[in-house]
Design an enzyme around this catalytic site. Structure first.
Site, PDB file in Angstrom:
ATOM      1  N   SER A  53       0.160  -1.440   0.179  1.00 20.13           N
ATOM      2  CA  SER A  53      -0.293   0.322   0.602  1.00 20.13           C
ATOM      3  C   SER A  53       1.066   1.058  -0.075  1.00 20.13           C
ATOM      4  O   SER A  53       0.332   2.366  -1.014  1.00 20.13           O
ATOM      5  CB  SER A  53      -1.019  -0.024   0.686  1.00 20.13           C
ATOM      6  N   CYS A  80      -7.144  -6.794  -0.358  1.00 16.44           N
ATOM      7  CA  CYS A  80      -5.152  -6.229   0.626  1.00 16.44           C
ATOM      8  C   CYS A  80      -5.095  -4.447   0.448  1.00 16.44           C
ATOM      9  O   CYS A  80      -5.481  -3.952   1.434  1.00 16.44           O
ATOM     10  CB  CYS A  80      -5.037  -7.727   0.511  1.00 16.44           C
ATOM     11  N   ARG A 107      -2.403  -1.905   9.049  1.00 14.55           N
ATOM     12  CA  ARG A 107      -0.890  -2.647   7.916  1.00 14.55           C
ATOM     13  C   ARG A 107      -0.483  -4.410   9.037  1.00 14.55           C
ATOM     14  O   ARG A 107       0.222  -3.797  10.130  1.00 14.55           O
ATOM     15  CB  ARG A 107      -0.163  -1.876   7.949  1.00 14.55           C
ATOM     16  N   HIS A 171      -7.638 -12.185  -0.515  1.00 16.04           N
ATOM     17  CA  HIS A 171      -7.868 -12.596  -1.954  1.00 16.04           C
ATOM     18  C   HIS A 171      -7.835 -13.504  -2.603  1.00 16.04           C
ATOM     19  O   HIS A 171      -7.745 -14.497  -2.756  1.00 16.04           O
ATOM     20  CB  HIS A 171      -5.644 -12.789  -2.197  1.00 16.04           C
ATOM     21  N   GLU A 173      -9.014 -13.408  -5.338  1.00 14.73           N
ATOM     22  CA  GLU A 173      -8.824 -13.956  -6.409  1.00 14.73           C
ATOM     23  C   GLU A 173      -7.841 -15.100  -6.766  1.00 14.73           C
ATOM     24  O   GLU A 173      -7.105 -15.329  -8.527  1.00 14.73           O
ATOM     25  CB  GLU A 173      -7.724 -12.573  -7.113  1.00 14.73           C
TER      26      GLU A 173
HETATM   27  N1  GLN Z   1       1.024  -5.516   3.502  1.00 16.64           N
HETATM   28  C1  GLN Z   1       0.764  -5.250   2.531  1.00 16.64           C
HETATM   29  C2  GLN Z   1       0.232  -3.578   2.750  1.00 16.64           C
HETATM   30  O1  GLN Z   1       0.718  -3.125   3.750  1.00 16.64           O
HETATM   31  C3  GLN Z   1      -0.456  -5.706   1.913  1.00 16.64           C
HETATM   32  C4  GLN Z   1      -0.314  -7.070   1.486  1.00 16.64           C
HETATM   33  C5  GLN Z   1      -1.042  -7.411   0.225  1.00 16.64           C
HETATM   34  O2  GLN Z   1      -1.662  -6.561  -0.571  1.00 16.64           O
HETATM   35  N2  GLN Z   1      -1.785  -8.997   0.537  1.00 16.64           N
HETATM   36  O3  GLN Z   1       0.151  -3.129   2.334  1.00 16.64           O
END
Ligand code: GLN
Length: 194
Positions: A53, A80, A107, A171, A173
């Site tokens: 992110s 996510c 996160r 996820h 997908e």
């Molecule tokens: N840990 C990632 C984040 O904080 C997210 C992980 C993911 O999208 N699988 O952005």
């Protein structure tokens, strides 16, 4: 029935965007990678996939896509990192979120030891559990009363809907189970697709 003319854009910044596209195509609708902000207006809905992110937040500005996403009035599904970027309360200052859903996202909240795991989650709209893949997943908390909780894993909120935005901390997908994508298309996209 999901209208085969529905066209969903999947942000191709990072992460498993190709898997989202193949899942949507298997369901029988049109799906395309979004690379430029000029593309956004042609879609009936968008998916912001997983990734990092912090990096994706920077890309939003580099791609000049941030204001387009905030102004996009059609449904958005964030998975996510995508969910983090749509949440209002993100403590990490490196993440400048779109702030479209009144909920907090923490996160990497499952810690290093449980970086990634697979677990059956409960869905509010289907008695059959969903086998969910979590990869360095966030935790969602403090939802505003209008946020609908659609999925839980133990005490954790893992799937929510707010107006026409869907967030999953896992996820969908990466599995063969298309129920979450179908929910997005049938309940959110079909509503706004006349
Ligand atoms: N840990 C990632 C984040 O904080 C997210 C992980 C993911 O999208 N699988 O952005």
């Amino acid at each position: 029935m999901i209208d085969s003319k529905i066209k969903i854009g999947v942000l191709g910044i990072q992460g498993a965007f190709a898997k989202h596209i193949s899942m949507l195509k298997n369901i029988g609708i049109q799906a395309e990678e979004v690379k430029y902000h000029e593309q956004i207006d042609q879609f009936d809905g968008l998916i912001i996939p997983g990734g990092e992110s912090t990096t994706m937040s920077k890309f939003f500005d580099e791609m000049k896509i941030r204001s387009k996403l905030i102004a996009f009035e059609k449904p958005i599904f964030g998975t996510c990192a995508g969910a983090i970027l749509l949440s209002g309360g993100v403590a990490d200052p490196r993440v400048n979120s779109l702030n479209l859903v009144p909920i907090d996202a923490d996160r990497n909240a499952y810690g290093r030891q449980t970086d990634s795991f697979i677990a059956d989650i409960n869905l509010e709209f289907d008695p059959k559990p969903f086998r969910a893949i979590f990869i360095r997943a966030p935790k969602l908390s403090n939802p505003a009363p209008e946020v609908k909780i659609l999925g839980t894993f133990k005490d954790d909120i893992v799937l929510v809907c707010y107006r026409n935005i869907l967030l999953s901390t896992f996820h969908p997908e990466l599995t063969d189970d298309s129920r979450i994508h179908r929910y997005f298309l049938e309940h959110l996209v079909a509503e706004s697709y006349a």
